[in-house]
Scaffold this motif. Structure first.
Motif, mmCIF file in Angstrom:
data_model
loop_
_atom_site.group_PDB
_atom_site.id
_atom_site.type_symbol
_atom_site.label_atom_id
_atom_site.label_comp_id
_atom_site.label_asym_id
_atom_site.label_seq_id
_atom_site.Cartn_x
_atom_site.Cartn_y
_atom_site.Cartn_z
ATOM 1 N N CYS A 1 -32.255 -14.610 -46.838
ATOM 2 C CA CYS A 1 -31.464 -15.398 -45.872
ATOM 3 C C CYS A 1 -32.429 -16.119 -44.925
ATOM 4 O O CYS A 1 -33.546 -15.490 -44.356
ATOM 5 C CB CYS A 1 -31.089 -14.265 -44.949
ATOM 6 S SG CYS A 1 -29.847 -13.252 -45.984
ATOM 7 N N LEU B 1 -28.963 -17.439 -48.705
ATOM 8 C CA LEU B 1 -28.282 -17.789 -47.574
ATOM 9 C C LEU B 1 -29.171 -18.691 -46.798
ATOM 10 O O LEU B 1 -30.367 -18.212 -46.275
ATOM 11 C CB LEU B 1 -28.017 -16.745 -46.853
ATOM 12 C CG LEU B 1 -27.064 -17.068 -45.430
ATOM 13 C CD1 LEU B 1 -25.911 -17.871 -45.387
ATOM 14 C CD2 LEU B 1 -26.838 -15.725 -44.721
ATOM 15 N N TYR C 1 -29.311 -20.918 -43.088
ATOM 16 C CA TYR C 1 -28.669 -21.071 -41.563
ATOM 17 C C TYR C 1 -29.291 -22.428 -40.887
ATOM 18 O O TYR C 1 -30.472 -22.336 -40.781
ATOM 19 C CB TYR C 1 -28.590 -19.812 -40.884
ATOM 20 C CG TYR C 1 -28.030 -20.087 -39.381
ATOM 21 C CD1 TYR C 1 -26.724 -20.609 -39.284
ATOM 22 C CD2 TYR C 1 -28.912 -19.917 -38.140
ATOM 23 C CE1 TYR C 1 -26.272 -20.720 -37.996
ATOM 24 C CE2 TYR C 1 -28.350 -20.287 -37.052
ATOM 25 C CZ TYR C 1 -27.062 -20.453 -36.745
ATOM 26 O OH TYR C 1 -26.471 -20.859 -35.500
ATOM 27 N N ILE D 1 -25.568 -20.121 -50.465
ATOM 28 C CA ILE D 1 -24.561 -20.183 -49.180
ATOM 29 C C ILE D 1 -25.341 -21.061 -48.057
ATOM 30 O O ILE D 1 -26.548 -20.708 -47.562
ATOM 31 C CB ILE D 1 -24.390 -18.939 -48.692
ATOM 32 C CG1 ILE D 1 -23.667 -17.990 -49.784
ATOM 33 C CG2 ILE D 1 -23.235 -18.941 -47.360
ATOM 34 C CD1 ILE D 1 -23.238 -16.663 -49.407
ATOM 35 N N TYR E 1 -24.912 -22.286 -44.199
ATOM 36 C CA TYR E 1 -24.147 -21.978 -43.015
ATOM 37 C C TYR E 1 -24.510 -22.776 -41.814
ATOM 38 O O TYR E 1 -25.727 -22.767 -41.415
ATOM 39 C CB TYR E 1 -24.300 -20.379 -42.790
ATOM 40 C CG TYR E 1 -23.716 -20.047 -41.421
ATOM 41 C CD1 TYR E 1 -22.295 -20.356 -41.026
ATOM 42 C CD2 TYR E 1 -24.380 -19.207 -40.538
ATOM 43 C CE1 TYR E 1 -21.761 -20.221 -39.933
ATOM 44 C CE2 TYR E 1 -23.742 -18.698 -39.434
ATOM 45 C CZ TYR E 1 -22.468 -19.197 -39.155
ATOM 46 O OH TYR E 1 -21.706 -18.914 -37.827
ATOM 47 N N VAL F 1 -20.251 -23.076 -45.429
ATOM 48 C CA VAL F 1 -19.781 -22.509 -44.200
ATOM 49 C C VAL F 1 -20.033 -23.112 -43.051
ATOM 50 O O VAL F 1 -21.112 -23.524 -42.664
ATOM 51 C CB VAL F 1 -20.156 -21.069 -44.326
ATOM 52 C CG1 VAL F 1 -19.251 -20.304 -43.463
ATOM 53 C CG2 VAL F 1 -20.042 -20.491 -45.586
ATOM 54 N N LEU G 1 -20.353 -12.624 -39.316
ATOM 55 C CA LEU G 1 -20.258 -13.026 -40.846
ATOM 56 C C LEU G 1 -20.110 -11.768 -41.611
ATOM 57 O O LEU G 1 -20.726 -10.887 -41.717
ATOM 58 C CB LEU G 1 -21.704 -13.576 -41.164
ATOM 59 C CG LEU G 1 -22.406 -14.735 -40.471
ATOM 60 C CD1 LEU G 1 -23.624 -15.163 -40.661
ATOM 61 C CD2 LEU G 1 -21.275 -16.040 -40.403
ATOM 62 N N LEU H 1 -18.187 -15.891 -45.550
ATOM 63 C CA LEU H 1 -19.337 -16.565 -46.146
ATOM 64 C C LEU H 1 -18.806 -17.219 -47.500
ATOM 65 O O LEU H 1 -19.474 -17.623 -48.289
ATOM 66 C CB LEU H 1 -20.472 -15.643 -46.486
ATOM 67 C CG LEU H 1 -21.177 -15.465 -45.255
ATOM 68 C CD1 LEU H 1 -22.275 -14.515 -45.377
ATOM 69 C CD2 LEU H 1 -21.722 -16.630 -44.433
#
Length: 227
Positions: free
Chosen positions: A30, A117, A119, A141, A143, A168, A205, A210
């Motif tokens: 992440c 992930l 962000y 993913i 985000y 997302v 989340l 997600l």
């Protein structure tokens, strides 16, 4: 005066939610947002914590002290790349994350599913990292993704392997028009990748938010570990 470069070893930091080992069934890498403390990012991911899921939160290499909180508490933020020194920063983050992933996955069961992930700016960092095709992963993913203008988004996405991508966006905070996600999904589709768009609100989340759904397990433990 002439600028020179010099390669040197430095100490990176990462946070681990869970412990690598034989009981792990899913590993998530992440990547935090621009200037975000990893502790704050970890708090956003609290809904994902289970005994079988290992969350690895690398901290970007360029660290700095954030402004004091109202109570005077100091925390550390970090950035993945600087516009003025983009190419060396991208090379450093790729080498850093490759080495970290190799170390973590070596301590987990073979073929443990991997989710990445990213962000905010961490989404751009994740794409640049994975486009090097040095690590095997199952799902990406992105985000509230933000690609700085210095990074060619389309050229980066072309390099990604053929893996599902969940984009997302948030219904609460819209930092830039790009965070809305539609343009990013279209770029992903245009380069031949499978992509879907989902939305999250301020409730936190979750796997469903997600777009992760039920994670599949492609690892079957050996009933006789000595064999």
């Amino acid at each position: 005066m002439q600028l020179q470069t010099f390669n040197t070893t430095r100490t990176a930091r990462y946070y681990c939610v869970g412990e690598p080992g034989p009981t792990i069934r899913h590993v998530w890498f992440c990547l935090h947002g621009e200037g975000q403390s990893v502790a704050d990012f970890a708090a956003q991911l609290s809904n994902l914590v289970t005994p079988e899921r290992l969350l690895i939160l690398p901290e970007a290499l360029s660290r700095y002290t954030l402004p004091p909180a109202p109570d005077g508490t100091l925390s550390t933020g970090a950035t993945w790349f600087a516009a003025s020194d983009l190419l060396p920063d991208l090379a450093d983050l790729t080498n850093y994350l490759d080495s970290l992933a190799e170390s973590i996955l070596a301590a987990c069961p073979p073929n443990t599913p991997v989710t990445v992930l990213g962000y905010g700016h961490g989404a751009a960092a994740a794409c640049r990292w994975l486009a090097s095709n040095r690590i095997s992963y199952d799902r990406l993913i992105l985000y509230a993704a933000i690609f700085p203008p210095e990074i060619d988004r389309r050229a980066t996405l072309v390099g990604l392997p053929d893996r599902p991508v969940n984009v997302v966006t948030t219904t609460v905070e819209m930092y830039t028009p790009e965070v809305a996600g539609e343009g990013l999904v279209q770029d992903l589709l245009d380069v031949g990748l499978t992509a879907q768009l989902s939305y999250v609100a301020e409730d936190g989340l979750t796997l469903a938010a997600l777009g992760a759904g039920a994670e599949t397990i492609n690892y079957e433990p050996n009933p006789n570990p000595t064999e």
